[in-house]
Design a protein around this motif. Structure first.
Motif, mmCIF file in Angstrom:
data_model
loop_
_atom_site.group_PDB
_atom_site.id
_atom_site.type_symbol
_atom_site.label_atom_id
_atom_site.label_comp_id
_atom_site.label_asym_id
_atom_site.label_seq_id
_atom_site.Cartn_x
_atom_site.Cartn_y
_atom_site.Cartn_z
ATOM 1 N N MET A 1 0.803 30.166 1.037
ATOM 2 C CA MET A 1 -0.166 31.257 0.935
ATOM 3 C C MET A 1 -1.391 30.815 0.141
ATOM 4 O O MET A 1 -2.526 31.172 0.481
ATOM 5 N N GLY A 2 -1.196 30.040 -0.906
ATOM 6 C CA GLY A 2 -2.321 29.542 -1.696
ATOM 7 C C GLY A 2 -3.232 28.655 -0.864
ATOM 8 O O GLY A 2 -4.461 28.783 -0.921
ATOM 9 N N ARG A 3 -2.647 27.760 -0.071
ATOM 10 C CA ARG A 3 -3.452 26.902 0.804
ATOM 11 C C ARG A 3 -4.210 27.739 1.837
ATOM 12 O O ARG A 3 -5.384 27.496 2.125
ATOM 13 N N GLU A 4 -3.518 28.712 2.398
ATOM 14 C CA GLU A 4 -4.154 29.587 3.388
ATOM 15 C C GLU A 4 -5.330 30.342 2.766
ATOM 16 O O GLU A 4 -6.403 30.454 3.369
ATOM 17 N N LEU A 5 -5.146 30.836 1.563
ATOM 18 C CA LEU A 5 -6.226 31.550 0.875
ATOM 19 C C LEU A 5 -7.400 30.624 0.582
ATOM 20 O O LEU A 5 -8.562 31.014 0.709
ATOM 21 N N GLU A 6 -7.131 29.395 0.202
ATOM 22 C CA GLU A 6 -8.207 28.434 -0.055
ATOM 23 C C GLU A 6 -9.000 28.164 1.221
ATOM 24 O O GLU A 6 -10.233 28.103 1.194
ATOM 25 N N GLU A 7 -8.299 28.022 2.352
ATOM 26 C CA GLU A 7 -8.977 27.815 3.627
ATOM 27 C C GLU A 7 -9.837 29.028 3.988
ATOM 28 O O GLU A 7 -10.968 28.879 4.460
ATOM 29 N N GLN A 8 -9.299 30.223 3.751
ATOM 30 C CA GLN A 8 -10.053 31.436 4.067
ATOM 31 C C GLN A 8 -11.271 31.581 3.160
ATOM 32 O O GLN A 8 -12.324 32.050 3.601
#
Length: 91
Positions: free
Chosen positions: A26-33
């Motif tokens: 989720m942290g990686r996904e949030l960084e991408e977003q």
């Protein structure tokens, strides 16, 4: 009894590990977003700036044309009235 506690602790450890992996994902996904939103924000600012500049130029053109056409209309009306007055005096 100890064996049951060890099994329960192993289960808790596995669950915590799964939760940690999900949190990392989720942290990686949030960084991408965040990166994507930053790009969209930059693009929106650029488009907004161009739109504002275009609207200012359009407003300037409209003001220039209003003044020019107003002057032409007044001159045309004066000419028509003068011609009508001359015709009225002659007839």
């Amino acid at each position: 009894m100890m064996r049951d506690q060890d099994e329960q602790l192993d289960g808790v450890f596995t669950t915590v590990g799964n939760l940690r992996r999900q949190a990392d994902d989720m942290g990686r996904e949030l960084e991408e977003q965040v990166e994507m939103l930053g790009a969209v924000d930059t693009l929106a600012d650029r488009v907004g700036s161009r739109l504002q500049t275009g609207l200012q130029k359009l407003g300037y053109v409209v003001r220039q044309n209003e003044d020019r056409y107003s002057g032409c209309c007044v001159a045309l009306l004066i000419t028509v009235l003068t011609v009508l007055l001359v015709l009225l005096l002659i007839l």
